[in-house]
Write an enzyme that holds these catalytic residues in place. Structure first.
Site, mmCIF file in Angstrom:
data_model
loop_
_atom_site.group_PDB
_atom_site.id
_atom_site.type_symbol
_atom_site.label_atom_id
_atom_site.label_comp_id
_atom_site.label_asym_id
_atom_site.label_seq_id
_atom_site.Cartn_x
_atom_site.Cartn_y
_atom_site.Cartn_z
ATOM 1 N N THR A 173 -5.100 7.989 -5.396
ATOM 2 C CA THR A 173 -5.272 8.065 -3.948
ATOM 3 C C THR A 173 -4.475 9.233 -3.374
ATOM 4 O O THR A 173 -4.956 9.973 -2.517
ATOM 5 C CB THR A 173 -4.809 6.753 -3.281
ATOM 6 O OG1 THR A 173 -5.502 5.676 -3.882
ATOM 7 C CG2 THR A 173 -5.098 6.765 -1.799
ATOM 8 N N GLU B 3 0.824 -1.210 0.000
ATOM 9 C CA GLU B 3 0.000 0.000 0.000
ATOM 10 C C GLU B 3 0.858 1.260 0.000
ATOM 11 O O GLU B 3 0.528 2.259 -0.631
ATOM 12 C CB GLU B 3 -0.913 0.017 1.227
ATOM 13 C CG GLU B 3 -1.959 -1.074 1.246
ATOM 14 C CD GLU B 3 -2.978 -0.911 0.143
ATOM 15 O OE1 GLU B 3 -2.639 -1.244 -1.020
ATOM 16 O OE2 GLU B 3 -4.090 -0.450 0.427
#
Lengths: 307, 307
Positions: free
Chosen positions: A181, A128
Site C-alpha cells: 500500500t 491501519e
C-alpha cells in the site's frame, strides 16, 4: 460473555470514483478471530493460522487496534486473540482492516458495547496506520458498518453509511503479486486537473444516488476513475483486459480494489457475477498469471459474531 | 394550445462542493414568459420587460435556445416570445438559464411534448453558451427538472435528479455589483491538489446522501467548498462576514451562488431562512452595499405553466 468468535469481512476500498472515501464489505470472504477475556492486563496474540504474521502485540494490527481500545476503557483485565487469517496480506481487499476491525469489535462485545461504531473505526484505524503508515478508514468503516460507507471527512471523522442495493454482487480477482500500500501511494500524483476533479465528483454523486435508488444502470455509468486507475493499473498484470472482459461479461463496472493488485467488478445478480469470474479467470489463465478469485454478495451487516 | 405563459425559476448552481455538477431551483424567484405559435417561420422576441436585453433572436439566449429546438423539430411554423425579466442578468442565480429554459419548455408544450427533459436541457444549453461561452447545464437542468439535479457527465450528457428534503429553504442575497461568468471562470486554477479533490468528492457524496435521507445535519456538514470559494469569494463584498453571520443565524451552510456575486444559504425551515435573510441584510446595510434578497423554498417542480 468471556469469549467470542467473529467473522471479519474483506472489503473493497477506493471504489472507482470513490478514491479514499468509499468502501464496501464482502459477504463470503473474511478472517475469523476468537477473542477471550483474561485477568492478565494487555493483549496477547496467541495463535495465527494461515499466514506468517507477527505475534508481538505492538507489531500486529489487531494488537495495536486492541491497545487503542484498551487505552480508552476502564476495563482492568486484558484479552487473548487467535486469528484464522484467510485474507492474504497485500491482496488489496482489506486484510489488515479485517484483523483490526475483528479485534476491536469483538472486545467491544465482550465489554458490553461501551463504544460506538465510530469509536471502533477510530481504534481500528490505528491498525491501519501500522500496516500502511496512513490511518485510513475506507476499509475499516465498511468492515464495521457493513454495506457501502462514505468517509465524508477525517477531521472530524464522519462516516456516512450508504444503502446497498439487494442484488449487488462483487467479483474480485487477486493476481499473485504483491504491491505494498505504501508503494502504491507513492506513485500517485499530488495534483490533478480541475476537469478530472469535476468528473470524479460528478461520478461519485451519481454512484451515491444510484446506490440509494437501486439504480444499477446509474451505478454502472458512475463507476469510473480517471485519476488514480490510469496510474496504478500499470502495476497490475493485464488490468485493461481483465476490466474490458468483465464488462463484456455483463459487469456494471470494474476497477482496482484498494491499492491493488486485486481487481473488482460489480454486477447485478450472482449469475452475472459468476460469468464475470469466468471471464477474469480465463484472462489470467491465458497469460499464465496465478490468482485467487472470489464472488460475493455485498455484505450489509459487516463484522459479526459466529460463535 | 396556441399560447402559453410559464414561470421559469431562478437557480443556484455550483452548490458548494457541487462545483460544475450540482444545482437547485428556487420557488419564488423567476421570470415569466409568454410564447405563442406563429405561421411565420423562425423565432421573434417581441417584448422584453424589466431589463434592457437584445431583441435579435441570435443575440438573445431564449432565441438561440429556441432555434436549437426548432432545428430538431418538424414543426413548420414559428414562435413569438415575450419575456418579463425579473431575474437580473449577472446576478448568479441563473438569469440566462431561466430564459433559455422557459423558451424551450414552453415551445415543447405547444408542440405536444415531442422532446424529453434531457433534450430540452441540451437545447437550453445553447442559450448558456451564448451567455457565457460555455454550454453548461448546472442551471438549466434544475430549471427544467426542479429540485436538485446532478450533472454526472457531459459526454454523454447524464442528468440525475436528486430528491429535495421538504423543509429545505434557500436565502439568496445579491450585492449590486456585476461579475461576468466568463471573467469569474478565468480566475479559477486549472489544477487542484489531490487532497482538495478527495475532500470535495467526500463532501459531494455526503451532500447527496443527506438529500436522499432528509438528513439536514449531514447536508450542513457537507456544504463546504475548499477549491473554488476561496478564490472567487475575493470578488464578492464581505463574503466571509455574510457567510459567518448566516451560519450564526442558523443556516446549514452557505456559499457562492453560481459564479457570484450572489451568496446563498440553505436552512431547515422558512423561519430560519428568514432570520438568515435578516442577518445578511444587516451585514450589507452596515457597510453600505446595495442588494436584492430572496427567501424561497427549494422548488421541486421546475419550470411550469401559469396561464
Amino acid at each position: 460473555m468471556e469469549e467470542i468468535t467473529v467473522f471479519c469481512p474483506a472489503t473493497i476500498a477506493n471504489v472507482s470514483c470513490g478514491f479514499d472515501v468509499l468502501g464496501l464489505a464482502l459477504d463470503s470472504v473474511g478472517d475469523e478471530m476468537t477473542v477471550r477475556k483474561t485477568t492478565e492486563k494487555g493483549i496477547r496474540i496467541t495463535k495465527i493460522l494461515g499466514q506468517d504474521l507477527p505475534l508481538e502485540t505492538e507489531n500486529n494490527v489487531a494488537g495495536v487496534a486492541g491497545l487503542a481500545l484498551l487505552a480508552q476503557s476502564d476495563y482492568e483485565g486484558g484479552f487473548e486473540i487467535e486469528i484464522d487469517k484467510r485474507i492474504k496480506p497485500g491482496s488489496g481487499i482489506g486484510s489488515s482492516a479485517a484483523s483490526s476491525t475483528g479485534a476491536v469489535w469483538a472486545m467491544n462485545e465482550l465489554l458490553g458495547k461501551p463504544f460506538s461504531n465510530l469509536e471502533l473505526v477510530k481504534f481500528a484505524m490505528q491498525g491501519e496506520k501500522l500496516a500502511s503508515d496512513v490511518a485510513h478508514a475506507d476499509n475499516v468503516a465498511p468492515a464495521i458498518y457493513g454495506g457501502f460507507t462514505l468517509v465524508r471527512s477525517y477531521e472530524p471523522l464522519d462516516i456516512v453509511p450508504i444503502p446497498t442495493p439487494p442484488e449487488l454482487y462483487a467479483t474480485v480477482i487477486h493476481p499473485q503479486i504483491e504491491i505494498k500500500t505504501s508503494d502504491s501511494r507513492k506513485i500517485l500524483k499530488t495534483t490533478i486537473s480541475m476537469q478530472q476533479g469535476i468528473q470524479q465528483w460528478g461520478n461519485l454523486g451519481g454512484l451515491v444516488a444510484g446506490l440509494f435508488q437501486n439504480d444499477y444502470d446509474l451505478i454502472g455509468r458512475s463507476l469510473h476513475d480517471h485519476i488514480v486507475e490510469p496510474i496504478r493499473s500499470i502495476l497490475i498484470p493485464a488490468f485493461d483486459d481483465i476490466k474490458a472482459n468483465a464488462i463484456k461479461a455483463g459487469a456494471l463496472g470494474s476497477g482496482i480494489s484498494g491499492s491493488g493488485p486485486s481487481i473488482f467488478a460489480l454486477s447485478k445478480g450472482g449469475e452475472i457475477a459468476q460469468k464475470v469470474a469466468e471471464s477474469m479467470k480465463k484472462t489470467y489463465q491465458n497469460i499464465g498469471v496465478d490468482f485467487d478469485i472470489h464472488v460475493s454478495k455485498v455484505n450489509s451487516q459487516g463484522v459479526k459474531k459466529i460463535a
